[in-house]
Enzyme design. Sequence first.
Site, short mmCIF file in Angstrom:
data_model
loop_
_atom_site.label_atom_id
_atom_site.label_comp_id
_atom_site.label_asym_id
_atom_site.label_seq_id
_atom_site.Cartn_x
_atom_site.Cartn_y
_atom_site.Cartn_z
N CYS B 98 -1.95 -0.54 6.18
CA CYS B 98 -3.03 0.46 6.29
C CYS B 98 -3.96 0.09 7.45
O CYS B 98 -3.58 0.19 8.60
CB CYS B 98 -3.76 0.59 4.96
N HIS B 218 0.55 1.32 0.54
CA HIS B 218 0.08 0.02 0.06
C HIS B 218 1.07 -0.62 -0.92
O HIS B 218 0.99 -0.38 -2.13
CB HIS B 218 -1.26 0.20 -0.67
N GLU B 220 1.14 -3.67 -1.86
CA GLU B 220 0.44 -4.65 -2.71
C GLU B 220 -0.23 -3.98 -3.91
O GLU B 220 -0.66 -4.67 -4.83
CB GLU B 220 -0.58 -5.44 -1.87
#
Lengths: 1028, 256
Positions: B98, B218, B220
């Site tokens: 990002c 994302h 994660e």
Amino acid sequence: MSHVYRFEIYPDLFNLKKVTSGETALKSWFQTYMQTTFNHIWEVRYFLVETKEKIENMEALLSEVFCDSVTEVLFSSESKNQELYHSWLKERGFSNPCLIDVGFRPGVTDNSAHAALEALKLLPELKRMPMKVSSGVMYFVEGHDLSAKKLTELTYEKMANFLLHKVTVTMTNDLVYNERLKNIDFPNVQISAQESKEIDLNVSEAELLKLNQENCWALSLFEIKHIKTHFQTQKRNPTDVEMEIIAQTWSEHCKHKIFSSEITYSEANLPKGVKPLGDLKIKGIFKSYIRGATEKIKKERKLPWLVSIFHDNAGVVRFDDKMDVCIKVETHNSPSALDPYGGALTGILGVNRDILGVGVGAKPIANTNVFCLAENKYFRDNDIKLPLLLKNPDRIKEGVHLGVQDGGNKSGIPTVNGAFVFDRDFVGKPLVFCGTIGVMPQMENNKSTSLKGQRPGDLIVMAGGRIGKDGIHGATFSSMELVDGVPASVVQIGDPITQKRLSDFLIEARIKGLFNSVTDNGAGGLSSSVGEMAQATNGAVVYLEKALVKYPGLSPYELMVSESQERMTFSVPRDQEKAFLELAEKRSVEVSVIGEFTETGFLKVNYEGKTVANLSLHFVHESLPPMELKAHFDLGTKSDHWIKKEIKKPTLPKENYKEILLSLFKNPNIRSQEHLVRRYDHEVKAATIVKPYTGSTEKGYSAPSDAGVIWMKPHGGGADNALAISCGLCPKISAYDSYLMAEFALDEAVRNAVSTGANPDEMVLVDNYCWPDPIESERNPDAKLKLAHLVRASQALYDLSLAYGMPFVSGKDSMKNDFIGAMDNGEKVKISVPPTVLVTAMGRVPTLKAVTTSEAKKTEALIYLVGSKLTDYQSAFELKELYEDYTVEYPLPHINGKKQLDLYRSLHKSMREGLVLSSHDISDGGMLVALAEVLMGTKFGADIELKGIEKKDLIPFFFNEGCGRFIVTVDKKDQKEFEENLSGHIFSRLGETNETGILKIDLQGETLLEVHNDECMSHYKIEAEGKL
Amino acid sequence: MKREQIKALILTGDGINCEAETALAFTELGAQAEIIHISDLIENKNKLKEAQILALPGGFSFGDEIGSGQILALKLKYALGEELKTFVEEKKLVIGICNGFQALVRLGLLPKPFSKRTMTLTHNRQGHFINRWVDLDVPVSECVWTSELRGEKISLPIRHGEGRIVFKGNEEEQRATYKTLSSNGQIALSYRSDVNGSFAEIAGVCDPSGLIFGLMPHPEAAISLWHNPGGADKGEDKGLGLFIFESGLKYCEANL
């Protein structure tokens, strides 16, 4: 000699013709609201840079900073080809462009400029160069019948705020000369400080009141006289700094005088079913009801998990084996009315700082946002004129929405829960509630992190932002009604990046044990933060000239009370001073050591060698006696509504249940806000297990969730532990009974959390009151009723929280939510918000297996209505909003708290045992809306065969609103166990899910309603007008 | 090298937000993760020598002012330019998620290190921030970070306002750039529908070596099935996002 450059950032040749969605939205805004058509609008950002002397080659140097070389070009006062942008304009389709320039007024927080200055300092060539930067936006526009006056008006209507921005309009003919590139005016602050002066209070009452008005103290005559007496015993007059400190500390906003007042309550004959409270003598709403309930619950339930409540910035609870959790909810109504964006932004950043300032500092992990707003469409459709100076309600909506977006997203804190509530009476003052949840280790450096430990001799260190003129008189201002001509200095803009750095630094310094205590600088600025902390050591001395300022020229009282944002006050032991200052510098956090804590019993303030205040802490904090107020509850009290007009509504299409359902879905209080909510980051930190919207993969997750669920593992807590965060509020019910309104609010919050998997036996509450002024005066004739509403709402919170055994751990009240102004014919008008209680619930989800979402999960599952069918009432409040001929009738459904708690426990037991596939709470719109919501986010339909319902009861059964009810789906194989768990409680099996995607409801062989999920969803997802 | 010896440096500070969850993704898989403030890394440049992976997490560095990732890129360029060059030349791994992706692009490390910039990430077609889960294809590519997922269809959250990939120049030049990236196997992740107006629905790109990877979604925030957005998809198992990190660690185990 200083030199000012202007840098304008344009798209390059290949991107020149691309109209951005922002430009399209602007056009449509002006079309919708201002009946003005623009052929073209082109938005261009610019920066002004002021340097000590002229620097060669500045444009080449700075294009790397200001431009993206892939898509943009720089045009500046240094550009060789001064005509370039004319060809650019032509290329873009302009033939007669006008230019609107929106720059900042001097001293207004300019985040782009701050960042740009930091970027410039990265360039080796400019590293040591003294520079100033200012940013702005210009709009090239073209249309018919435009004048400079009209363009200026339009700009203030949409792109600029008079309190913050300077708007300059250049018409086509003047544009040729590029005047703006030659004589550039840099917005420098030019003010000069006034010396501290004595204020003579030995004057007449009339003159005292005049002083009060002129200085914005917002004190009552009684209070001024109390001050006068105090200083008479001191044989001197107060200084202006002292008066300001007292005024801030005693403001309604800081001292909550109404909540601690002694109230005599009486009531008239009440309609059947409205709970009589009898005659009451209340020794403080807060003490009797809020803290009263919590203390009783704590004792009765012997709660081990209430760690710290009511004496810090937020309540701390032990809902995890490793981490403590804290929660706080604030309002920022008045600032949001003046500047919706800045108001909401500083609201969020402010409540984040409350969490950072709990104990020795907690880390914010989640935000909540609740808005109570009005919509322009309502006034336009019903041809109702708004008072002068009121902002277009849609612009308020847009502003507060953007504020949340920037405040939460840029801080890296997920917005996990919230609500939008609409009512025409929020047009005068919007209600903006911002909440934050934080975590802190239970112990660190052998100390409990929830305890503050400032000691005499500790240094007072101010950290974060600098002090400016912004936010002077915020605390006293929010304690007054919104009146024309407020000083511009009350407006503030937040700076998320400065706060993020401060926040990271604070946690790092806490882990390293570099300070003993911390609190935030909120309302009242240093006067409040230092004043509060000084109470623990019993004294402080401050040297105001040491505080970092944004610009010179601030007077001592301004330094003391300014609410310039992003500041925290630390108590730093002398042996850690060096380490503290060093770490701050490394983390780009500005700090200034401004004094020390003492034990003299006085708050002493010096400025340039002179003592400008020396106040007894006892006098400031403990000497003021409570107010005595009267409340009388009479539903027949005449309260003139500001809208005199009859509003036309359609008649109820009886028996066409589908049409009613679909109309309800479009209603502002039920309709989806997903298009706005998805602009808030709700899963940063990777801990949001239940997100604001849910559903199945193929339908794209658009069904509403009941609560946000935060996983504790990513925050250092238990791997199988989570928190549910939810809210409840029902201002529309205040008109009928504020006791019921508060009951609805509390139960809604609890029910939402329970519905998502929280354990009702491990749940805490936060109360937020937003009230119209309940103090009697000439222009507030119905104050006794408003105060009676306050008593009744508080009694309801007390009764129900006791029955549920759920303590309040934090709360806040905002008591002057009225707008006073005039219509264009000069007629005075007052708009008061409906009495509103927001309850926020935080419950522990003891195992992730209990996490339950609202949408149906599979076909052939059993659908239950858990709770009463409510057929004995007429309580379809949303139908009343929509239709002319539907009336709400007393008695209205109250709740049996003890019984309800048992039901919540039983439902929770089933969730922990994995027996519940889905659970959705029934609230606005009633049972049918909830049932359709369970299905519409999925591909599943349902066959419902109604039993034990008579045809005449269908409207109440489908649409009545009441507490404590759910739509639950259960796997057939678990039917027996689920029903056994609920035995002794009211529930009914409605039918089964199927694969049709259609909700079909039959009664004795007749089909009452047949509606497809997609049709419900398309009505639910209709967006409000006014693209944001 | 062994899994437990692998060290990932996770940048933080100046408005980076996702350092904790990015570190968690690496440690869940048995590697070491050190969260380091940019200023501390500038002071201790040797830290880069000890690490095999450099991660630039998501966030709003410098408040996204001027341009997302712009000022962070300038800061890294002037303070750590040489060290980053060495890091890349040693064939170590870099991931930018990002805002980290935006910084890598503006720093010039993507799509091709040390060459003239041809690509940027700009405002979404919609003109605003978007948080939602999107369906993605993981095409066959050079990217070592997607080796465990190649050919799969996955779902990850996006949370950005400036995620639209744009190439420099006129349409022809843009197509040529895309073609080069495509034939080099640098398109590492694509949206299955048009979510933000990104050129050819690109969601992530790698450099020609496949070692430097930038992506807007994302991973994660999808390391456990508990993260999944719908109730029916939740559970105890690993989330698909975790396999991005697993892929990176597998490379380190085999090659470093």
